[in-house]
Design an enzyme around this catalytic site. Structure first.
Site, mmCIF file in Angstrom:
data_model
loop_
_atom_site.group_PDB
_atom_site.id
_atom_site.type_symbol
_atom_site.label_atom_id
_atom_site.label_comp_id
_atom_site.label_asym_id
_atom_site.label_seq_id
_atom_site.Cartn_x
_atom_site.Cartn_y
_atom_site.Cartn_z
ATOM 1 N N SER A 224 0.833 -1.214 0.000
ATOM 2 C CA SER A 224 0.000 0.000 0.000
ATOM 3 C C SER A 224 0.857 1.250 0.000
ATOM 4 O O SER A 224 0.586 2.208 -0.735
ATOM 5 C CB SER A 224 -0.896 0.021 1.237
ATOM 6 O OG SER A 224 -1.668 -1.134 1.275
ATOM 7 N N ASP B 20 2.849 -6.279 -8.145
ATOM 8 C CA ASP B 20 2.009 -5.073 -8.092
ATOM 9 C C ASP B 20 2.820 -3.800 -8.279
ATOM 10 O O ASP B 20 2.381 -2.865 -8.966
ATOM 11 C CB ASP B 20 1.237 -5.011 -6.766
ATOM 12 C CG ASP B 20 -0.037 -5.856 -6.824
ATOM 13 O OD1 ASP B 20 -0.119 -6.725 -7.713
ATOM 14 O OD2 ASP B 20 -0.932 -5.632 -5.985
ATOM 15 N N GLY C 51 -4.880 -3.918 -7.914
ATOM 16 C CA GLY C 51 -5.891 -2.931 -7.528
ATOM 17 C C GLY C 51 -5.256 -1.619 -7.093
ATOM 18 O O GLY C 51 -5.775 -0.536 -7.378
ATOM 19 N N ARG D 35 -13.627 -6.972 -10.976
ATOM 20 C CA ARG D 35 -13.557 -6.224 -9.706
ATOM 21 C C ARG D 35 -14.149 -4.830 -9.937
ATOM 22 O O ARG D 35 -13.715 -4.093 -10.812
ATOM 23 C CB ARG D 35 -12.100 -6.145 -9.222
ATOM 24 C CG ARG D 35 -11.530 -7.526 -8.899
ATOM 25 C CD ARG D 35 -10.070 -7.482 -8.526
ATOM 26 N NE ARG D 35 -9.841 -6.830 -7.237
ATOM 27 C CZ ARG D 35 -8.628 -6.602 -6.728
ATOM 28 N NH1 ARG D 35 -7.549 -6.977 -7.410
ATOM 29 N NH2 ARG D 35 -8.490 -6.013 -5.570
ATOM 30 N N SER E 70 -15.115 -0.525 -1.574
ATOM 31 C CA SER E 70 -13.663 -0.547 -1.447
ATOM 32 C C SER E 70 -13.198 0.845 -1.036
ATOM 33 O O SER E 70 -13.627 1.844 -1.615
ATOM 34 C CB SER E 70 -13.019 -0.928 -2.781
ATOM 35 O OG SER E 70 -11.627 -0.644 -2.735
ATOM 36 N N GLN F 215 -10.439 1.932 -1.620
ATOM 37 C CA GLN F 215 -9.498 2.408 -2.645
ATOM 38 C C GLN F 215 -10.121 3.465 -3.562
ATOM 39 O O GLN F 215 -9.417 4.265 -4.162
ATOM 40 C CB GLN F 215 -8.982 1.244 -3.486
ATOM 41 C CG GLN F 215 -7.948 0.419 -2.735
ATOM 42 C CD GLN F 215 -7.342 -0.669 -3.597
ATOM 43 O OE1 GLN F 215 -7.428 -0.608 -4.822
ATOM 44 N NE2 GLN F 215 -6.737 -1.652 -2.978
ATOM 45 N N ASP G 236 -7.355 -7.474 5.124
ATOM 46 C CA ASP G 236 -6.362 -8.389 4.539
ATOM 47 C C ASP G 236 -5.790 -9.332 5.594
ATOM 48 O O ASP G 236 -5.751 -10.551 5.409
ATOM 49 C CB ASP G 236 -5.234 -7.600 3.869
ATOM 50 C CG ASP G 236 -5.686 -7.010 2.539
ATOM 51 O OD1 ASP G 236 -6.805 -7.344 2.099
ATOM 52 O OD2 ASP G 236 -4.928 -6.220 1.948
ATOM 53 N N LYS H 181 -11.986 -8.882 -3.791
ATOM 54 C CA LYS H 181 -10.516 -8.804 -3.824
ATOM 55 C C LYS H 181 -9.966 -9.687 -4.948
ATOM 56 O O LYS H 181 -10.693 -10.025 -5.874
ATOM 57 C CB LYS H 181 -9.958 -9.206 -2.470
ATOM 58 C CG LYS H 181 -10.457 -8.347 -1.323
ATOM 59 C CD LYS H 181 -9.762 -7.000 -1.273
ATOM 60 C CE LYS H 181 -10.382 -6.135 -0.198
ATOM 61 N NZ LYS H 181 -9.470 -5.415 0.620
ATOM 62 N N ARG I 207 -12.767 -14.001 -1.724
ATOM 63 C CA ARG I 207 -12.008 -14.618 -0.633
ATOM 64 C C ARG I 207 -12.903 -15.322 0.395
ATOM 65 O O ARG I 207 -12.442 -16.241 1.073
ATOM 66 C CB ARG I 207 -11.151 -13.565 0.072
ATOM 67 C CG ARG I 207 -9.971 -13.145 -0.766
ATOM 68 C CD ARG I 207 -9.177 -12.037 -0.112
ATOM 69 N NE ARG I 207 -7.897 -11.880 -0.803
ATOM 70 C CZ ARG I 207 -7.059 -10.881 -0.579
ATOM 71 N NH1 ARG I 207 -7.347 -9.953 0.308
ATOM 72 N NH2 ARG I 207 -5.915 -10.812 -1.240
ATOM 73 N N HIS J 20 -2.343 -14.279 -3.665
ATOM 74 C CA HIS J 20 -1.153 -14.414 -2.818
ATOM 75 C C HIS J 20 -1.496 -14.714 -1.363
ATOM 76 O O HIS J 20 -0.840 -15.503 -0.699
ATOM 77 C CB HIS J 20 -0.324 -13.129 -2.912
ATOM 78 C CG HIS J 20 -1.098 -11.865 -2.615
ATOM 79 N ND1 HIS J 20 -0.597 -10.862 -1.847
ATOM 80 C CD2 HIS J 20 -2.345 -11.452 -2.966
ATOM 81 C CE1 HIS J 20 -1.490 -9.880 -1.748
ATOM 82 N NE2 HIS J 20 -2.554 -10.221 -2.434
ATOM 83 N N ARG J 21 -2.555 -14.077 -0.859
ATOM 84 C CA ARG J 21 -2.855 -14.258 0.566
ATOM 85 C C ARG J 21 -3.390 -15.657 0.874
ATOM 86 O O ARG J 21 -3.177 -16.185 1.957
ATOM 87 C CB ARG J 21 -3.823 -13.194 1.064
ATOM 88 C CG ARG J 21 -3.248 -11.810 0.931
ATOM 89 C CD ARG J 21 -3.783 -10.804 1.906
ATOM 90 N NE ARG J 21 -3.242 -9.510 1.554
ATOM 91 C CZ ARG J 21 -1.987 -9.119 1.785
ATOM 92 N NH1 ARG J 21 -1.142 -9.918 2.403
ATOM 93 N NH2 ARG J 21 -1.563 -7.942 1.387
ATOM 94 N N LYS K 121 2.937 -11.583 -6.068
ATOM 95 C CA LYS K 121 2.154 -10.344 -6.122
ATOM 96 C C LYS K 121 2.648 -9.348 -5.075
ATOM 97 O O LYS K 121 2.734 -8.155 -5.337
ATOM 98 C CB LYS K 121 0.673 -10.647 -5.914
ATOM 99 C CG LYS K 121 -0.239 -9.452 -6.121
ATOM 100 C CD LYS K 121 -1.679 -9.889 -6.179
ATOM 101 C CE LYS K 121 -2.554 -8.880 -6.896
ATOM 102 N NZ LYS K 121 -2.780 -7.665 -6.169
#
Ligand code: DC
Length: 649
Positions: A23, A49, A95, A123, A170, A172, A317, A344, A348, A389-390, A415
């Site tokens: 971030s 990213d 994202g 998304r 979101s 974002q 996250d 996401k 998820r 990735h998570r 990522k």
């Protein structure tokens, strides 16, 4: 690499230097690009990213340089909107690149196209586009209404007044608008419609904008005013904190696996909301310590994490890590207010529920919550990662339950954390394996069993599995070169080991599998790759705390290549034939020295010459020639060697 097998672990302890925050990295890159002056960025995250963002900046005419192969970069700011007025950007599934770049480009007065991978096109981005249209931006959808890909056209920007943006899908979108508005130059207020989710991410945005000279006034989390006439100015040097979301896996590892595990790069003074994951872990009973630039986690004093029921909206996250930590809790655990998981890298909520069930948990999947009931015993499983990735990083923690786990498509961690599995291996304490390989009748069976007993470890006589396959096949009338049929026998072998006794479908075959016919049969079926592959998982299941002694031909090379100790036990063919002769005689069985020696030589040749898992001494194995040695002496040698290498470590 299409999968990675993680061994069962005894625990976790050690320390990890975290990669830079995703971030902070991508926000800092964009702000540095829009600012006047040169910005030195230290410890930038090296990942997919950030690579997307850097490539986009190049395409938009921003000059940046990397200092050698370090994580330090210099960005020459444009001092306003992007100078390149036409570009096509492909931003993968990033994202943190798509959203802020869309907003910055919408006010840059050029014609741009923004696209990503298929998942990115699922998304939502409609709330951001609606906000941008309110200030006059011309943003159009090239595919589905409300989703990328996007087409941005030049348009006169009419900032000022009040812009409304939804904050409940979101955060974002708000971040993107706030970062772009200083380019418009007029005082503008952004009003959040609906409850703003993931507030700590907005706090990161405001903190970084302030470092670049733009102070936003805010009323609660509802109204944000970007002052008129402000411009981004480089602060000179920016240090990127370690990634607090990435820290969650290691802190959880410490809390589950004893610890202490320390992460370096985030701490008490961090601007990232995800450091509050540590507080959540504390609610589970973990013992946490904070320094300015580190956090450390240890298991609860009584060893077991407590069940929890938590609202996790502020750490969406890192909350995923709690879903997997729930497997180790003392009761059902509820994770609430996490609807944003659905938009996401993958859905998820659905992905987490599906994969947690694979390892034995009962899971209730709600629209915006998850309840995880931990299983009594974890089940080995192959975990799908959904290009997320998570998911991959979270499920590595399953191995702390003493349970092997396979992670499919492990490279998706690139990522945000390309070195994740290496870092995890450094704090992981794998269940130790002592691999003892060698030719027939070298005495390795007796030595291995005695070493296992002395250490209190489990014992695997892998040769008996091949012998059992041969016996089962002969009894079923299957030819010893019918590979597919033999592989089916191996995969479903109804064998049981009870102390010294071996049973096949309930029938005691302890002596039968030692007969010469079975020895010869075993060496024939052992040549077949499909048979070897079918027996792999069964062999891996012997690896249990506190440790395993495994003997065979390929224990150190194929089945447990990460074995902590490897031995190659051998003796001259004459000595081995002589031992076998005595064994057979003791059992009152017929034996002929000449034919035993010939058989042994044949089998040695077959075991050594086969293309799969041939018998050979590995460079990292310790040679033990027992031609002139008794069993007791060989056992002492192995135990002494194991003790010495452990002391050295
Ligand atoms: O160790 P043993 O004599 O019981 O082994 C019987 C046969 O099985 C031998 O011919 C080699 C084969 N084998 C193998 O290929 N790989 C192993 N890990 C163990 C045994």
């Amino acid at each position: 690499m299409d999968h990675l097998d993680l061994p069962p672990l005894l625990g976790a302890c050690g320390s990890v230097r975290l990669p830079g925050s995703k971030s902070i990295s991508n926000r800092t890159l964009l702000l540095a690009a829009l600012a006047s002056g040169t910005t030195e960025i230290r410890d930038l995250l090296a990942s997919d990213d950030t690579a997307r963002m850097l490539a986009a900046l190049s395409a938009l005419g921003v000059t940046w340089t990397r200092h050698g192969d370090s994580d330090d970069y210099r960005v020459e700011g444009a001092g306003g909107p992007f100078r390149v007025k036409a570009a096509e950007l492909f931003l993968g599934n990033a994202g943190t690149a798509v959203r802020p770049l869309t907003a910055a480009l919408a006010v840059s007065g050029g014609e741009y196209r923004i696209a990503g991978v298929a998942r990115m096109h699922e998304r939502p981005i409609g709330d951001l586009v609606d906000g941008l249209r309110q200030i006059g931006a011309d943003v159009r959808y090239l595919g589905n209404e409300g989703f990328p890909p996007l087409h941005i056209l030049p348009a006169p920007i009419r900032a000022g007044g009040v812009v409304r943006v939804r904050g409940d899908v979101s955060s974002q979108f708000l971040t993107a608008l706030l970062m772009a508005l200083p380019l418009a130059g007029v005082e503008t207020t952004v009003e959040v419609v609906g409850e703003l989710i993931s507030k700590p991410y907005i706090a990161i945005t405001l903190d970084l904008m302030a470092r670049f000279g733009v102070e936003i006034q805010r009323e609660g989390w509802q109204r944000f005013t970007v002052p008129g006439g402000c411009r981004y100015r480089s602060p000179g040097t920016v240090f990127v904190e370690g990634d607090a979301s990435s820290a969650s896996y290691f802190l959880a590892a410490g809390a589950i696996g004893g610890g202490p595990v320390r992460v370096e790069g985030v701490g008490r003074t961090s601007i990232q909301g995800d450091v509050r994951f540590a507080e959540a872990l504390e609610r589970l009973g973990a013992r946490i310590e904070f320094g300015d630039n580190w956090i450390e986690a240890r298991a609860p004093a009584d060893g077991r994490l407590r069940a929890f029921d938590l609202d996790l909206n502020h750490i969406p996250d890192a909350a995923m890590t709690l879903a997997v930590a729930a497997l180790f809790a003392d009761g059902p655990c509820a994770l609430r207010n996490i609807a944003s998981w659905r938009v996401k890298e993958t859905d998820r909520l659905a992905a987490m529920a599906t994969e947690l069930r694979k390892v034995g948990a009962q899971v209730e999947e709600g629209a915006d919550h998850l309840v995880v009931v931990p299983p009594d015993r974890l089940v080995p499983a192959a975990i799908d990662t959904y290009d997320d990735h998570r998911m991959a990083m979270c499920f590595s923690l399953v191995s702390l339950g003493g349970c092997r786990v396979r992670i499919n498509d492990p490279n998706c961690v690139n990522k945000t954390f390309p070195g994740y599995f290496d870092a995890f291996a450094r704090v992981a304490q794998a269940v130790p394996v002592i691999a003892i390989d060698g030719p027939s009748a070298s005495g390795k069976g007796t030595v291995a069993a005695r070493v296992a007993e002395a250490l209190g470890f489990a014992y695997l006589d892998s040769g008996s599995l091949y012998r059992l396959v041969a016996l089962a096949a002969m009894r079923a009338g299957i030819a010893l070169d019918d590979e597919p049929a033999l592989a089916r026998v191996a995969a479903t072998l109804p064998a049981e080991f009870a102390g010294e006794r071996v049973r096949l479908a309930g029938d005691d075959v302890t002596d039968a599998i030692r007969e010469e016919a079975c020895s010869v049969g075993a060496s024939k079926v052992a040549v077949l790759p499909a048979v070897r592959a079918a027996l792999l998982d069964r062999q891996h299941d012997y690896r249990r705390a506190p440790g395993l002694v495994a003997e065979g031909r390929d224990m150190g090379s194929v089945v447990f290549p990460d074995a902590e100790h490897k031995f190659f036990l051998t003796a001259s063919a004459e000595a081995r034939a002589d031992r076998r002769y005595k064994q057979l005689k003791e059992k009152g069985l017929a034996a002929n020295m000449e034919s035993l020696l010939e058989d042994l030589r044949d089998r040695d040749a077959r075991d050594a010459a086969r293309p799969v898992a041939p018998l050979k001494q590995l460079p990292d194995a310790t040679l033990l020639d027992t031609t002139e040695m008794g069993v007791g002496e060989a056992v002492s040698f192995v135990l002494e060697h194991v003790r010495r290498t452990r002391d050295d470590a």
